[in-house]
Scaffold this active site. Structure first.
Site, PDB file in Angstrom:
ATOM      1  CE  LYS A  72      20.246  31.990 -98.866  1.00  0.00           C
ATOM      2  NZ  LYS A  72      21.136  32.110 -97.738  1.00  0.00           N
ATOM      3  CG  HIS A 105      23.777  27.815-100.938  1.00  0.00           C
ATOM      4  ND1 HIS A 105      23.605  27.795 -99.567  1.00  0.00           N
ATOM      5  CD2 HIS A 105      23.786  29.116-101.308  1.00  0.00           C
ATOM      6  CE1 HIS A 105      23.496  29.044 -99.137  1.00  0.00           C
ATOM      7  NE2 HIS A 105      23.601  29.865-100.172  1.00  0.00           N
ATOM      8  CD  GLU A 114      26.684  32.221-101.171  1.00  0.00           C
ATOM      9  OE1 GLU A 114      26.028  33.210-101.481  1.00  0.00           O
ATOM     10  OE2 GLU A 114      26.192  31.235-100.598  1.00  0.00           O
TER      11      GLU A 114
END
Ligand code: 13P
Length: 260
Positions: free
Chosen positions: A8, A94, A166
């Site tokens: 990240k 993401h 995720e």
């Protein structure tokens, strides 16, 4: 087994990034002699070229690319630049990109295709948020995300994709995050493979790597070891600590060895 580190927006200096990269590499030299684990690090793109070195221990990826290959897109990074600087992978879609930059499934589809056209393997993230989970929409959401993201992906290219489940509610940065239960991850990995069967064929459904991300740690990684549908992990905060990250890898490969 795949172990993908998503750093990240960390760490905040090149020096720290180089140290973390080196510490991970040193640990891998000891624990991954037989190359049972495939390790991919996705650092902040600005550090990529300084970390990238062709080696057998670690491959590199980026966390995002622009939806266009070139042009007037202030602040964006082209897939061509990522490739040029040593990336072989890119995380795509993401949930933090969805939240921060409003990325939708159609933009994600564009990015997946740009990656494939430029020999970058997409790590395509799918997963429901807490509200969708509470309304029993996990299957619906995952199927829709896959259908749109993979709409233009031909069967010859699909094998280059990694699918990361995720669930947003499991990501450590979320309030009250908790890791997915082994059952919920098993359920989601089955949904993903069934949808791949629906969109492609049995071989694709069986062979595409499906990985899990969301609060994975050295203390809980073995909870997932019984899931033969799972081919690895996408790891956020625990990948910022070389000891924790290598422990995740070491414990998991040791347990897999015992099972065979
Ligand atoms: P955490 O491992 O910190 O929950 O992050 C997961 C993630 O978002 C990886 O992409």
């Amino acid at each position: 087994m795949l172990f993908i580190a998503n750093w990240k927006m960390n760490p905040t200096s090149l020096k720290q990034a180089q140290k973390l990269n080196k510490n991970i590499k040193d640990k891998l030299k000891k624990i991954n002699k037989e190359k049972k684990a495939k390790v991919i690090i996705c650092p902040p793109t600005i550090f990529l070229s300084k970390l990238f070195q062709k080696n057998k221990l670690i491959q590199y990826g980026v966390q995002n690319i622009c939806f266009e290959e070139r042009g007037a897109y202030t602040g964006e990074i082209s897939v061509l630049m990522a490739k040029d600087q040593g990336a072989n992978y890119s995380i795509i879609g993401h949930s933090e990109r969805k939240q921060i930059a409003g990325e939708d499934n159609y933009t994600i589809s564009q990015k997946v295709n740009l990656c494939l056209a430029n020999n970058i393997k997409p790590i395509l993230c799918v997963g429901e948020n807490l509200q969708e989970k509470n309304h029993a929409k996990t299957g619906l959401v995952i199927r829709e995300q896959l259908q749109i993201a993979l709409k233009n992906v031909k069967i010859n290219d699909i094998e280059k994709i990694i699918i990361a489940y995720e669930p947003v509610w499991a990501i450590s940065s979320q309030d009250n995050a908790r890791p997915g239960t082994p059952d919920s991850i098993l359920g989601a990995s089955i949904i993903i493979r069934k949808e791949l069967l629906n969109l492609y064929n049995h071989d694709v459904a069986t062979n595409i790597p499906v990985i899990y991300g969301g609060s994975v740690s050295k203390d809980n990684v073995l909870d997932y070891s019984g899931n033969s549908n799972l081919n690895g992990f996408l790891i956020g905060s625990a990948s910022l600590n070389a000891f924790d990250f290598s422990q995740i890898i070491e414990k998991y490969i040791q347990s897999a060895q015992k099972q065979t």
